[in-house]
Scaffold this motif. Structure first.
Motif, PDB file in Angstrom:
ATOM      1  N   ALA A 144       3.361  -1.081  -4.725  1.00  0.00           N
ATOM      2  CA  ALA A 144       4.410  -0.931  -3.711  1.00  0.00           C
ATOM      3  C   ALA A 144       5.775  -1.114  -4.364  1.00  0.00           C
ATOM      4  O   ALA A 144       6.030  -2.138  -4.993  1.00  0.00           O
ATOM      5  N   ASN A 178       1.440   2.066   0.646  1.00  0.00           N
ATOM      6  CA  ASN A 178       1.688   3.463   0.287  1.00  0.00           C
ATOM      7  C   ASN A 178       0.994   4.436   1.231  1.00  0.00           C
ATOM      8  O   ASN A 178       1.464   5.555   1.409  1.00  0.00           O
ATOM      9  N   ASP A 179      -0.114   4.021   1.853  1.00  0.00           N
ATOM     10  CA  ASP A 179      -0.876   4.951   2.686  1.00  0.00           C
ATOM     11  C   ASP A 179      -0.289   5.162   4.082  1.00  0.00           C
ATOM     12  O   ASP A 179      -0.300   6.268   4.603  1.00  0.00           O
ATOM     13  N   LYS A 237       2.801   3.346   5.175  1.00  0.00           N
ATOM     14  CA  LYS A 237       4.210   2.924   5.143  1.00  0.00           C
ATOM     15  C   LYS A 237       4.506   1.680   5.983  1.00  0.00           C
ATOM     16  O   LYS A 237       5.667   1.375   6.259  1.00  0.00           O
TER      17      LYS A 237
END
Length: 121
Positions: A18, A36-37, A39
């Motif tokens: 991240a 990341n997947d 947010k």
């Protein structure tokens, strides 16, 4: 010597990939970390005046906000160094004082808890 704040940032970047985000020009020391997947935020590092946290003093202190199960939050707020979440939902988030009174392993466990709590269901 690396500060606890810097160490936590480095751990989050390394373990979760991240990128640190500084979203507010008015608060350049506030750092947000998102999954990341999807947010979603899972960690926020800030420096805040103690009196804004209900503590005595005007000096600033580094804090970390993480998401937890409400039951865990209700237990942690009775321990030294843990406070109701600053500027986030106090039922689901906890503030950790980064004053070296908690061991890094415990902080890492709570970051992992937050990371898991913010995944897609």
């Amino acid at each position: 010597m690396e500060s606890l704040r810097e160490l936590i940032c480095r751990i989050i970047v390394y373990k979760y990939g991240a990128a640190p985000e500084r979203l507010w020009s008015r608060y350049p020391n506030y750092t947000v970390f998102r999954r990341n997947d999807n947010k979603k935020w899972f960690a926020v590092i800030m420096n805040v005046q103690k009196n804004k946290l209900g503590l005595s003093g005007d000096e600033s202190v580094d804090i970390l906000n993480v998401k937890c199960d409400p039951f865990l939050v209700s237990l942690l707020i009775y321990e030294d160094g843990f406070l109701p979440a600053y500027h986030q939902n106090k039922k689901n988030w906890i503030t950790i004082l980064l004053d070296n009174s908690r061991d890094i392993e415990r902080i890492e466990e709570l970051i992992e808890t937050s990371f898991q709590a913010t995944k897609r269901r």
